[in-house]
Scaffold this active site. Structure first.
Site, PDB file in Angstrom:
ATOM      1  NE  ARG A   1      -4.006  -1.813   2.413  1.00 25.01           N
ATOM      2  CZ  ARG A   1      -4.918  -1.878   3.372  1.00 25.01           C
ATOM      3  NH1 ARG A   1      -4.827  -1.070   4.413  1.00 25.01           N
ATOM      4  NH2 ARG A   1      -5.905  -2.740   3.285  1.00 25.01           N
ATOM      5  CE  LYS A  58     -11.922   2.291  -0.007  1.00 25.28           C
ATOM      6  NZ  LYS A  58     -11.525   1.100   0.732  1.00 25.28           N
TER       7      LYS A  58
END
Length: 324
Positions: free
Chosen positions: A100, A196
């Site tokens: 990530r 989101k």
């Protein structure tokens, strides 16, 4: 086609020994003899129990919990093999942790995925084999060849066999849209996307909107990993609120950290289909979780790398095996 190195040897660290054994069983060779343990001062020690001189060596090690120990184990194993005159060393990393952290998305933060890539290269790896990186650009962080395989066709075939009546594939965020679109093509299903926004650096998200329709459908949420399960369970609730009759979830990497299991257990998700790139401890194996093995995928790829054959046919030509 004959490879440059005659002897194929596979070693495994402590992060996923069951997967190492499954890969060796698929290829029909015994696992390489290796000792990896910690002294009382937490220093890691590695001893190779057989000659690897000029061998084609593959080291299987997921960056799973404890993540930093798993990374350090891999680096030391690679260095050990290099000093033992291994002919070629391939780091087989089913789950690439720190994926990530692949870019500077805010001031004064690291690009840790690049740092890990540099460490693996400097340790002495000649190439990397991995599965479903969080971001494809991580391949470019390495100055050595990288083969990124995908477990998505294996998972898709599992859902094809379920013969869902009205499936719709749902991406739990915008960044995962391409993966979800490819999965939808495998199922011949429509696609929906949940927009989101992540709040700061904490594992908390704010769901904003559902793009597409799931009304009267069986929603299949698809992501590369499930970490704390916050995003996937919120997405499942959004699908139910928008008329989905059933919700399934699928991912390659079951990180399942923190409150993940509790969230999944309480969620409207009927089944969570994952692979065994990361081992799931017994206390986390709830009835909702189904595990598919990537051993045939990795075993076939290793054989093709060893012989110098193309790995492209492996993407769709290897079956799966259900573990639970």
């Amino acid at each position: 086609m004959t490879g440059r190195y005659d002897q194929l040897t596979i070693f495994g660290g402590n992060s996923n020994p069951d997967l190492t054994r499954e890969i060796c069983n698929y290829i029909d060779i015994p696992p390489g003899r290796i000792e990896v343990f910690r002294f009382s001062n937490e220093n890691i020690f590695v001893r190779i129990g057989e000659s690897v001189r000029e061998n084609d060596v593959f080291v299987v090690q997921s960056f799973s919990s404890p993540v930093n120990d798993s990374i350090m184990e891999l680096l030391i194993i690679i260095d050990t093999l290099k000093r033992a005159s291994a002919g070629r060393i391939t780091a087989v990393i089913p789950y690439f942790g720190y994926g990530r952290t692949d870019k500077k998305d805010q001031p004064r933060v690291p690009i840790t995925a690049r740092l890990i890539a540099d460490l693996i290269t400097v340790a002495g790896a000649d190439r990397v084999l991995t599965v479903d990186l969080h971001a494809g650009q991580i391949q470019g962080f390495f100055n050595i060849p990288v083969d990124e395989m995908t477990a998505m066709p294996i998972i898709a075939r599992y859902f094809q066999d379920k013969r869902l009546e009205r499936p719709v594939v749902v991406s739990p965020d915008l960044g995962n849209t391409k993966r979800a679109r490819n999965f939808a093509e495998e199922l011949d299903a429509s696609l929906a996307i949940i927009e989101k926004r992540r709040v700061g650096n904490v594992d908390k998200t704010e769901v904003l909107n559902l793009i597409g329709s799931v009304e009267g459908c069986q929603a299949v949420l698809v992501d590369d990993e499930i970490d704390t399960a916050g995003s996937i369970t919120q997405a499942a609730q959004v699908c139910i609120e928008n008329g989905a009759v059933e919700v399934y979830a699928a991912c390659t990497h079951p990180v399942l950290s923190g409150p993940a299991i509790e969230r999944l257990a309480l969620s409207p998700i009927r089944e969570v289909v994952v692979s065994n790139t990361i081992p799931i401890p017994p206390e986390k194996r709830i009835d909702k979780i189904t595990v598919l093995s990537v051993a045939p995928l990795l075993g076939e790829t290793i054989q093709r790398i060893h012989t110098g054959a193309s790995v492209s046919p492996v993407y769709r030509g290897v079956g799966s095996r259900t573990i639970r």
